[in-house]
Scaffold this motif. Structure first.
Motif, short mmCIF file in Angstrom:
data_model
loop_
_atom_site.label_atom_id
_atom_site.label_comp_id
_atom_site.label_asym_id
_atom_site.label_seq_id
_atom_site.Cartn_x
_atom_site.Cartn_y
_atom_site.Cartn_z
N TYR A 91 0.85 -1.19 0.00
CA TYR A 91 0.00 0.00 0.00
C TYR A 91 0.89 1.24 0.00
O TYR A 91 1.86 1.32 0.74
N LEU A 92 0.54 2.22 -0.83
CA LEU A 92 1.33 3.44 -0.92
C LEU A 92 0.58 4.65 -0.39
O LEU A 92 1.05 5.34 0.50
N ASP A 93 -0.61 4.90 -0.93
CA ASP A 93 -1.33 6.13 -0.59
C ASP A 93 -2.72 6.08 -1.21
O ASP A 93 -3.07 5.13 -1.90
N LYS A 94 -3.47 7.14 -0.98
CA LYS A 94 -4.77 7.26 -1.63
C LYS A 94 -5.00 8.73 -1.97
O LYS A 94 -4.40 9.63 -1.37
N THR A 95 -5.84 8.94 -2.96
CA THR A 95 -6.29 10.28 -3.29
C THR A 95 -7.81 10.28 -3.20
O THR A 95 -8.46 9.25 -3.39
N ARG A 101 -21.14 13.41 -11.57
CA ARG A 101 -21.45 12.52 -12.69
C ARG A 101 -22.96 12.36 -12.78
O ARG A 101 -23.61 12.05 -11.80
N ASN A 102 -23.45 12.58 -13.96
CA ASN A 102 -24.90 12.50 -14.20
C ASN A 102 -25.67 13.37 -13.22
O ASN A 102 -26.73 12.99 -12.72
N GLY A 103 -25.12 14.53 -12.91
CA GLY A 103 -25.79 15.47 -12.03
C GLY A 103 -25.69 15.17 -10.55
O GLY A 103 -26.23 15.89 -9.73
N SER A 104 -25.01 14.08 -10.19
CA SER A 104 -24.88 13.70 -8.78
C SER A 104 -23.43 13.86 -8.32
O SER A 104 -22.51 13.46 -9.03
N PRO A 105 -23.25 14.39 -7.12
CA PRO A 105 -21.88 14.49 -6.60
C PRO A 105 -21.35 13.10 -6.25
O PRO A 105 -22.09 12.26 -5.72
N ARG A 106 -20.11 12.87 -6.56
CA ARG A 106 -19.47 11.59 -6.27
C ARG A 106 -18.11 11.85 -5.65
O ARG A 106 -17.46 12.84 -5.95
N GLU A 107 -17.70 10.91 -4.83
CA GLU A 107 -16.37 10.96 -4.26
C GLU A 107 -15.61 9.74 -4.77
O GLU A 107 -16.06 8.61 -4.60
N ILE A 108 -14.47 9.97 -5.41
CA ILE A 108 -13.65 8.87 -5.92
C ILE A 108 -12.46 8.72 -4.99
O ILE A 108 -11.66 9.65 -4.82
N ILE A 109 -12.36 7.55 -4.37
CA ILE A 109 -11.24 7.24 -3.49
C ILE A 109 -10.35 6.27 -4.26
O ILE A 109 -10.75 5.15 -4.54
N ARG A 110 -9.16 6.75 -4.62
CA ARG A 110 -8.23 5.95 -5.43
C ARG A 110 -7.07 5.51 -4.55
O ARG A 110 -6.31 6.33 -4.06
N HIS A 111 -6.95 4.19 -4.36
CA HIS A 111 -5.87 3.60 -3.57
C HIS A 111 -4.75 3.18 -4.51
O HIS A 111 -5.00 2.55 -5.54
N PHE A 112 -3.51 3.51 -4.13
CA PHE A 112 -2.35 3.18 -4.94
C PHE A 112 -1.52 2.11 -4.25
O PHE A 112 -1.23 2.21 -3.05
N PHE A 113 -1.13 1.11 -5.03
CA PHE A 113 -0.28 0.03 -4.55
C PHE A 113 0.96 -0.04 -5.44
O PHE A 113 0.90 0.30 -6.62
N ILE A 114 2.06 -0.51 -4.86
CA ILE A 114 3.30 -0.70 -5.60
C ILE A 114 3.57 -2.20 -5.68
O ILE A 114 3.29 -2.92 -4.72
N THR A 115 4.15 -2.63 -6.79
CA THR A 115 4.66 -3.99 -6.87
C THR A 115 5.88 -4.04 -7.77
O THR A 115 5.98 -3.29 -8.75
#
Length: 176
Positions: A91-95, A101-115
């Motif tokens: 596990y490295l981090d998240k943003t 999207r389509n008129g609705s607020p969304r929260e995108i949680i992007r997890h970053f992994f290293i290999t």
């Protein structure tokens, strides 16, 4: 280890992955080879988001994945044809990004992994569920080459952090 804390916080996977349709969980895998080159993929021109942009292998974590790590492993295989295990990911981090999207607020949680561990050769194949070829090109690129790309969805600070972590581990193998 932050990875363990992610699992502990989300004991009930179904609740976590279905916190609401307004939260989208994404896993991205940063594959770094022995020459410190990073695997990047070029999205197709019909991609719904960021067409013709370079990105890392990754995508939406599905309810059936069971963990964010498992989603990353699945996406790496689906998008790049590379096999890795959950144990091969660090596990490295998240943003967190707020979008509409389509008129609705969304929260995108992007997890970053290293290999640095995978098997197979990169192959771009259609998505097994949609039969659409999501990426049309791939390359192994240095940090400097990626930084120079004008059409990139890859956060440079995340790549810098990944390379620093790998270098520190190579210098001190006891570091995790």
């Amino acid at each position: 280890c932050e990875r363990d804390s992610v699992k502990k916080i989300h004991k009930n996977w179904d609740v976590f992955i279905n916190e609401g349709r307004n939260i989208i969980i994404v896993a991205s895998v940063i594959c770094i080879d022995e020459n410190e080159q990073i695997l990047i993929l070029l999205r197709g021109e019909t991609a719904p988001r960021h067409p013709l942009h370079w990105d890392l292998p990754g995508g939406h974590v599905d309810q059936t994945d069971g963990s964010v790590e498992a989603g990353g492993v699945r996406e790496l295989q689906e998008e790049a044809g590379l096999k890795a295990s959950i144990e091969d990911l660090q596990y490295l981090d998240k943003t967190i990004k707020n979008v509409t999207r389509n008129g609705s607020p969304r929260e995108i949680i992007r997890h970053f992994f290293i290999t640095e561990k995978w098997t197979g050769d990169v192959s771009l194949v259609p998505n097994p569920e949609t039969d659409i070829l999501e990426h049309i090109e791939y390359k192994w690129a240095t940090f400097d080459e990626i930084q120079e790309l004008s059409q990139s969805s890859i956060p440079n600070y995340i790549l810098r952090k990944a390379l620093n972590k790998i270098r520190n581990q190579r210098d001190d193998p006891h570091t995790t």
